[in-house]
Design a protein around this motif. Structure first.
Motif, PDB file in Angstrom:
ATOM      1  N   LYS A  24       0.994  -1.007   0.029  1.00 21.14           N
ATOM      2  CA  LYS A  24      -0.109   0.086  -0.136  1.00 21.14           C
ATOM      3  C   LYS A  24       0.891   1.278   0.018  1.00 21.14           C
ATOM      4  O   LYS A  24       0.473   2.450  -0.661  1.00 21.14           O
ATOM      5  N   ALA A  25       1.992   1.303   0.813  1.00 21.06           N
ATOM      6  CA  ALA A  25       2.955   2.465   0.797  1.00 21.06           C
ATOM      7  C   ALA A  25       3.467   2.541  -0.678  1.00 21.06           C
ATOM      8  O   ALA A  25       3.724   3.749  -0.906  1.00 21.06           O
ATOM      9  N   VAL A  26       4.007   1.412  -0.995  1.00 21.12           N
ATOM     10  CA  VAL A  26       4.564   1.630  -2.489  1.00 21.12           C
ATOM     11  C   VAL A  26       3.624   2.355  -3.522  1.00 21.12           C
ATOM     12  O   VAL A  26       3.923   3.108  -4.031  1.00 21.12           O
ATOM     13  N   ALA A  27       2.407   1.676  -3.381  1.00 27.03           N
ATOM     14  CA  ALA A  27       1.374   1.991  -4.352  1.00 27.03           C
ATOM     15  C   ALA A  27       1.051   3.882  -3.957  1.00 27.03           C
ATOM     16  O   ALA A  27       0.950   4.494  -5.008  1.00 27.03           O
ATOM     17  N   ALA A  28       1.085   4.014  -2.701  1.00 24.58           N
ATOM     18  CA  ALA A  28       0.789   5.349  -2.597  1.00 24.58           C
ATOM     19  C   ALA A  28       2.011   6.342  -3.139  1.00 24.58           C
ATOM     20  O   ALA A  28       1.634   7.613  -3.535  1.00 24.58           O
ATOM     21  N   GLY A  29       3.108   5.914  -2.888  1.00 21.33           N
ATOM     22  CA  GLY A  29       4.255   6.760  -3.320  1.00 21.33           C
ATOM     23  C   GLY A  29       4.679   6.620  -4.860  1.00 21.33           C
ATOM     24  O   GLY A  29       5.142   7.501  -5.301  1.00 21.33           O
TER      25      GLY A  29
END
Ligand code: PEP
Length: 250
Positions: A24-29
């Motif tokens: 999720k954090a990679v997708a957000a970034g």
């Protein structure tokens, strides 16, 4: 046109819940990263289905870290290419040095794995690289050339067009030691030449990643080299902000 790719190899790290959060954090970034850079993550097998739900509909490609050399059947503990595709994978890492070193994976097995993966629609991220003794003996060009010839020379041009190569010097993986940009460039150029000797102009289209202690602080210099098209990232892929910072280094 060859692609710029940053791929994260999570290895045997994170629980499923932690992996979903990381994805999720990679997708957000990922929205910060120019669309010219492809992003791939390779979580452990157990995480693929829930992570596919997180990255589905985003620009992030899903990869496995390995796949079986057999199509299906009585091979306890193995995961097939069909299973990976059905879980949402487009890629699989094959021939990582940790598989070669700890699980006895040979070039002969890798021929079967690479061909089978491609026949099922997966793009292999095929790893090559020399160990420290081989580097110190000045044999790194020969070792890497042999790995390419033994496996990738068995492919047709159409199959080869699906392959991403990752050059990962074993002495630089997880050690904090990075190949200098000059060391990496000269071997990437050699890899491209070896591919060109068999496949001609297709070699210019093949993406060749560097892997081995690549991090935000050294990615820019590495990615500026003409034959380095991105990175296969281990440790630094476990922190979304580092992974994204690396992807911003082109
Ligand atoms: C890897 O094993 O694919 C790798 C590049 O690891 P690290 O970045 O941790 O050296």
């Amino acid at each position: 046109m060859r692609k710029n790719i940053v791929a994260g190899n999570w290895k045997m790290n994170t629980t499923v819940a932690e992996g979903v959060e990381l994805a999720k954090a990679v997708a957000a970034g990922s929205s910060e990263v120019p669309s010219s850079v492809e992003l791939i993550i390779a979580p452990p097998f157990t995480h693929l289905v829930p992570v596919a739900e997180v990255v589905g509909g985003t620009r992030i490609g899903l990869s496995a870290q390995n796949c079986a050399d057999k199509e299906k059947g009585a091979y306890t503990g193995e995961v097939s290419a069909d299973m990976l595709v059905s879980a949402g994978c487009k890629y699989t890492i094959l021939g990582h040095s940790e598989r070669r070193q700890y699980y006895g994976e040979t070039d002969a097995t890798l021929v079967d794995k690479v061909k089978l993966a491609i026949s099922k629609g997966l793009s292999p991220i095929f790893c090559v690289g020399e160990n420290l003794d081989e580097r110190e003996a000045g044999r790194h060009f020969d070792v890497v050339s042999e790995q390419i010839k033994n496996v990738l020379y068995t492919l047709s041009a159409d199959e080869m067009a699906k392959v991403i190569i990752a050059y990962e010097p074993v002495w630089a993986i997880g050690t904090g030691k990075t190949a200098t940009a000059a060391q990496a460039q000269e071997i990437h150029a050699c890899i491209r030449k070896v591919v060109a000797d068999k496949f001609g102009a297709l070699a210019e289209e093949i993406t060749i990643l560097y892997g081995g202690s690549c991090k935000p602080g050294n990615a820019k210099e590495l990615f500026a080299c003409p034959d380095i098209d991105g990175g296969l990232i281990g440790g630094a892929a476990l922190k979304a902000e580092d992974f994204i910072a690396i992807a911003l280094s082109f």
